[in-house]
Design a protein around this motif. Structure first.
Motif, PDB file in Angstrom:
ATOM      1  N   TYR A 176      -4.596  -0.056   2.121  1.00 37.00           N
ATOM      2  CA  TYR A 176      -6.579   0.883   2.199  1.00 37.00           C
ATOM      3  C   TYR A 176      -7.176   0.650   0.750  1.00 37.00           C
ATOM      4  O   TYR A 176      -6.521   0.517  -0.114  1.00 37.00           O
ATOM      5  N   LEU A 177      -8.220   0.021   2.128  1.00 43.06           N
ATOM      6  CA  LEU A 177      -8.982  -0.092   0.464  1.00 43.06           C
ATOM      7  C   LEU A 177     -10.578   1.022   1.089  1.00 43.06           C
ATOM      8  O   LEU A 177     -10.449   1.557   1.990  1.00 43.06           O
ATOM      9  N   VAL A 178     -10.811   1.581  -1.000  1.00 44.10           N
ATOM     10  CA  VAL A 178     -11.688   2.662  -0.055  1.00 44.10           C
ATOM     11  C   VAL A 178     -12.661   2.820  -0.769  1.00 44.10           C
ATOM     12  O   VAL A 178     -12.331   1.781  -2.231  1.00 44.10           O
ATOM     13  N   ALA A 179     -14.090   2.824  -1.048  1.00 47.23           N
ATOM     14  CA  ALA A 179     -15.281   3.047  -1.911  1.00 47.23           C
ATOM     15  C   ALA A 179     -16.087   3.963  -1.795  1.00 47.23           C
ATOM     16  O   ALA A 179     -16.268   4.924  -0.392  1.00 47.23           O
ATOM     17  N   VAL A 180     -16.217   4.658  -3.005  1.00 41.18           N
ATOM     18  CA  VAL A 180     -16.479   6.193  -3.511  1.00 41.18           C
ATOM     19  C   VAL A 180     -17.850   6.434  -4.284  1.00 41.18           C
ATOM     20  O   VAL A 180     -18.226   5.424  -5.094  1.00 41.18           O
ATOM     21  N   SER A 181     -19.042   6.244  -3.118  1.00 41.72           N
ATOM     22  CA  SER A 181     -20.502   5.432  -3.965  1.00 41.72           C
ATOM     23  C   SER A 181     -21.884   6.960  -3.069  1.00 41.72           C
ATOM     24  O   SER A 181     -21.319   7.418  -2.738  1.00 41.72           O
ATOM     25  N   ARG A 182     -22.313   6.672  -4.256  1.00 45.38           N
ATOM     26  CA  ARG A 182     -23.498   7.569  -4.741  1.00 45.38           C
ATOM     27  C   ARG A 182     -24.918   6.889  -5.038  1.00 45.38           C
ATOM     28  O   ARG A 182     -25.721   6.904  -5.584  1.00 45.38           O
ATOM     29  N   THR A 183     -25.122   5.292  -4.154  1.00 44.03           N
ATOM     30  CA  THR A 183     -25.658   4.209  -4.484  1.00 44.03           C
ATOM     31  C   THR A 183     -26.389   3.927  -2.779  1.00 44.03           C
ATOM     32  O   THR A 183     -25.850   5.367  -2.184  1.00 44.03           O
ATOM     33  N   ASN A 184     -27.284   3.732  -2.617  1.00 47.70           N
ATOM     34  CA  ASN A 184     -28.024   4.130  -1.510  1.00 47.70           C
ATOM     35  C   ASN A 184     -27.776   2.504  -0.289  1.00 47.70           C
ATOM     36  O   ASN A 184     -27.993   2.438   0.332  1.00 47.70           O
ATOM     37  N   GLU A 185     -26.146   2.451  -0.853  1.00 50.50           N
ATOM     38  CA  GLU A 185     -25.937   1.183  -0.419  1.00 50.50           C
ATOM     39  C   GLU A 185     -25.041   2.231   1.350  1.00 50.50           C
ATOM     40  O   GLU A 185     -24.480   3.289   1.059  1.00 50.50           O
ATOM     41  N   PHE A 238     -13.961   1.701  -6.220  1.00 50.42           N
ATOM     42  CA  PHE A 238     -13.291   0.668  -5.475  1.00 50.42           C
ATOM     43  C   PHE A 238     -11.788   1.083  -6.312  1.00 50.42           C
ATOM     44  O   PHE A 238     -11.314   0.912  -7.085  1.00 50.42           O
ATOM     45  N   PHE A 239     -11.099   1.329  -4.949  1.00 52.46           N
ATOM     46  CA  PHE A 239      -9.989   1.977  -4.887  1.00 52.46           C
ATOM     47  C   PHE A 239      -9.709   0.828  -4.089  1.00 52.46           C
ATOM     48  O   PHE A 239      -9.536   1.205  -2.801  1.00 52.46           O
ATOM     49  N   ILE A 240      -7.650   0.634  -4.735  1.00 55.55           N
ATOM     50  CA  ILE A 240      -6.802  -0.431  -3.259  1.00 55.55           C
ATOM     51  C   ILE A 240      -5.600   0.302  -3.663  1.00 55.55           C
ATOM     52  O   ILE A 240      -5.196   0.874  -4.692  1.00 55.55           O
ATOM     53  N   LEU A 241      -4.481   0.740  -2.462  1.00 53.28           N
ATOM     54  CA  LEU A 241      -3.876   1.026  -2.337  1.00 53.28           C
ATOM     55  C   LEU A 241      -2.702   0.406  -1.584  1.00 53.28           C
ATOM     56  O   LEU A 241      -3.212   0.159  -0.254  1.00 53.28           O
ATOM     57  N   SER A 242      -1.725   0.816  -1.578  1.00 53.71           N
ATOM     58  CA  SER A 242      -1.157   0.484  -0.326  1.00 53.71           C
ATOM     59  C   SER A 242      -1.197   1.454   0.345  1.00 53.71           C
ATOM     60  O   SER A 242      -1.124   2.715   0.260  1.00 53.71           O
ATOM     61  N   SER A 243      -0.222   1.462   1.706  1.00 56.35           N
ATOM     62  CA  SER A 243      -0.240   2.384   2.582  1.00 56.35           C
ATOM     63  C   SER A 243       0.672   3.472   2.232  1.00 56.35           C
ATOM     64  O   SER A 243       0.835   4.806   3.025  1.00 56.35           O
ATOM     65  N   ALA A 244       1.668   2.967   1.902  1.00 54.00           N
ATOM     66  CA  ALA A 244       2.817   4.245   0.987  1.00 54.00           C
ATOM     67  C   ALA A 244       1.733   5.282  -0.080  1.00 54.00           C
ATOM     68  O   ALA A 244       2.442   5.977  -1.087  1.00 54.00           O
ATOM     69  N   TYR A 251      -5.327  10.953  -7.092  1.00 54.45           N
ATOM     70  CA  TYR A 251      -6.551  10.246  -6.156  1.00 54.45           C
ATOM     71  C   TYR A 251      -5.839   9.248  -4.418  1.00 54.45           C
ATOM     72  O   TYR A 251      -6.321   9.494  -3.830  1.00 54.45           O
ATOM     73  N   THR A 252      -4.700   8.377  -5.083  1.00 63.72           N
ATOM     74  CA  THR A 252      -4.488   7.703  -4.707  1.00 63.72           C
ATOM     75  C   THR A 252      -3.682   8.021  -2.843  1.00 63.72           C
ATOM     76  O   THR A 252      -3.398   8.243  -1.834  1.00 63.72           O
ATOM     77  N   GLY A 253      -2.768   9.084  -3.940  1.00 63.00           N
ATOM     78  CA  GLY A 253      -1.967  10.203  -2.800  1.00 63.00           C
ATOM     79  C   GLY A 253      -2.901  11.542  -2.369  1.00 63.00           C
ATOM     80  O   GLY A 253      -2.552  11.388  -0.893  1.00 63.00           O
ATOM     81  N   VAL A 254      -3.742  11.914  -2.575  1.00 60.45           N
ATOM     82  CA  VAL A 254      -4.633  12.212  -1.927  1.00 60.45           C
ATOM     83  C   VAL A 254      -5.435  11.114  -0.300  1.00 60.45           C
ATOM     84  O   VAL A 254      -5.907  11.904   0.115  1.00 60.45           O
ATOM     85  N   LYS A 276       0.849   3.886  -2.904  1.00 59.71           N
ATOM     86  CA  LYS A 276       0.634   3.283  -4.050  1.00 59.71           C
ATOM     87  C   LYS A 276      -0.071   2.680  -5.533  1.00 59.71           C
ATOM     88  O   LYS A 276      -0.838   1.690  -3.537  1.00 59.71           O
ATOM     89  N   PRO A 277      -0.937   2.606  -5.930  1.00 61.97           N
ATOM     90  CA  PRO A 277      -2.393   2.585  -6.797  1.00 61.97           C
ATOM     91  C   PRO A 277      -2.527   0.478  -6.995  1.00 61.97           C
ATOM     92  O   PRO A 277      -1.202   0.899  -7.236  1.00 61.97           O
ATOM     93  N   ILE A 278      -2.973   0.840  -6.333  1.00 57.23           N
ATOM     94  CA  ILE A 278      -2.569  -1.772  -6.485  1.00 57.23           C
ATOM     95  C   ILE A 278      -4.037  -1.676  -6.925  1.00 57.23           C
ATOM     96  O   ILE A 278      -4.275  -2.644  -8.540  1.00 57.23           O
TER      97      ILE A 278
END
Length: 425
Positions: free
Chosen positions: A90-99, A30-36, A53-56, A38-40
């Motif tokens: 901005y919130l992002v999930a990166v997963s290789r589970t079956n979810e 899980f990643f949370i960052l600002s719209s600018a 990563y957050t810049g990408v 900035k990693p949170i």
């Protein structure tokens, strides 16, 4: 309470290098960052070291925004990238589970609500209106354990998937007695009173016109369970319950009245600590005098009921959700699911079945799935959802008979398994 091994493991996860093999091995991030950009927050590793990563991520989101579009999901090989854009966050999930995408997005919403529980949407909006590149970690310092605990819980606790909460199985007369004693708190500024044990609800009192959303209850459970400091003394803490009101704070009096049982009294008035502390003393005295406190502690220490109590042939495990009461019940994990790996495999099958049942394209009322090791039944009606595991060789007729036996048992035990009528002040 988390043991030392759990705490050390959590600390190790936070010092992992994002370039390391161990960091890449995690099946879900899980990643949370600002719209600018900035990693949170990051579930694993130090968020200050993931700026690349957050810049990408920020660049990808901006590309779609510039095209007057909104990115929701990217599928790349075995990985699923799910995006949730909430104003300045901005919130992002990166997963290789079956979810599924929907399940991951629901988890991102929980993480977003966890941040709101600390800041409120009004504060969040004001902060970034004044300074778009503000580093939100300055205000969220110390709350990482709650986000970590939530991220872990969402992967293996059915309540998040089902959007419901679990109650302690308890004799109805005892639950009613406890509720009557909590009625002693006669403050016009008290919104909710509840007892919690091991992430399960014992009882809940509320105003006549104010129910409490299951998502807010999950945040309350996470707050109590996410930090051991609440166990050591009475606490008074502000909390925003987003489903109740995402623009303002309530104030929670938190106190463990036994080793496992926590009392929460929630008020909109920030000056009610001493009044509610006095109320706690009276409640404990009354519970002790009628032996209810000892009974509560004994129930909270028990592991719950087993599948043998149900008496349904071939049934190995189940999760039953009452749709009316937004509560679920489930037995303890017995063989073969007392093995952590087998338990995880079973929950993956439940998740898969849940996703198929709730598909937006083609929702199902009944889903029947046979794997080499078990047979899974999913069944949805207007009143309940059932997810049940049987042996791989069970016939459909035997499965049907066992399912009806289970439903009869739940109906008989309903008053002990669920809070059917929340008491009101």
């Amino acid at each position: 309470m988390k043991n030392i091994r759990d705490i050390v493991a959590s600390m190790d996860m936070k010092v992992e290098d994002p370039q390391s093999v161990n960091w890449c091995r995690h099946r879900k991030h899980f990643f949370i960052l600002s719209s600018a950009g900035k990693p949170i927050y990051t579930r694993y590793g130090d968020e200050s070291r993931i700026s690349g990563y957050t810049g990408v991520i920020q660049a990808i989101v901006s590309f779609f925004v510039d095209a007057e579009d909104s990115i929701r999901c990217i599928n790349a090989g075995n990985h699923k990238f799910v995006f949730l854009l909430k104003g300045p966050l901005y919130l992002v999930a990166v997963s290789r589970t079956n979810e599924s995408e929907t399940q991951l997005r629901d988890q991102l919403n929980y993480l977003y609500n966890q941040i709101l529980s600390v800041l409120t949407s009004t504060q969040l909006t004001r902060i970034f209106e004044q300074r778009i590149n503000y580093d939100l970690r300055l205000l969220l310092g110390g709350t990482e354990p709650f986000l970590d605990n939530l991220a872990t819980s969402m992967s293996d606790e059915p309540g998040f998937m089902l959007g419901s909460i679990q109650c302690v199985r308890m004799n109805k007369e005892l639950r009613d007695k406890i509720g009557s004693i909590l009625q002693i708190v006669k403050s016009k500024d008290l919104l909710y009173a509840m007892l919690i044990a091991n992430n399960k609800l014992i009882t809940l009192l509320r105003p006549k016109r104010h129910s409490l959303h299951s998502a807010d209850l999950h945040l309350i459970f996470n707050m109590v369970n996410g930090s051991s400091t609440f166990r050591s003394a009475e606490s008074w803490t502000p909390i925003c319950l987003p489903k109740f009101n995402n623009k303002g704070f309530l104030h929670a009096y938190v106190c463990y009245i036994t080793g496992n049982v926590c009392l929460l009294l929630i008020s909109p008035d920030k000056d009610k600590f001493f009044e509610l502390s006095d109320a706690k003393s009276i409640i404990v005295e009354e519970l002790t005098s009628c032996n209810a406190l000892q009974a509560i502690e004994e129930v909270s220490q028990s592991e719950g009921y087993s599948i043998a109590d149900v008496g349904a042939a071939g049934l190995r495990h189940f999760i039953y959700k009452s749709r009316k009461h937004v509560q679920y019940t489930s037995p303890t994990f017995m063989a073969p699911y007392n093995d952590p790996h087998e338990k995880q495999k079973l929950f993956k099958l439940y998740r898969y079945t849940h996703d198929r049942m709730h598909s937006r394209i083609r929702p199902l009322k009944v889903h029947y799935y046979v794997s080499p090791t078990e047979t899974i039944l999913g069944w949805i009606t207007s009143t309940f959802e059932l997810y049940a595991a049987f042996g791989p060789l069970i016939s459909k007729s035997a499965l049907t008979n066992s399912s009806h036996t289970l439903l009869k048992w739940i109906k008989k035990e309903e008053e002990n398994l669920f809070i059917l009528n929340s008491q009101v002040f």
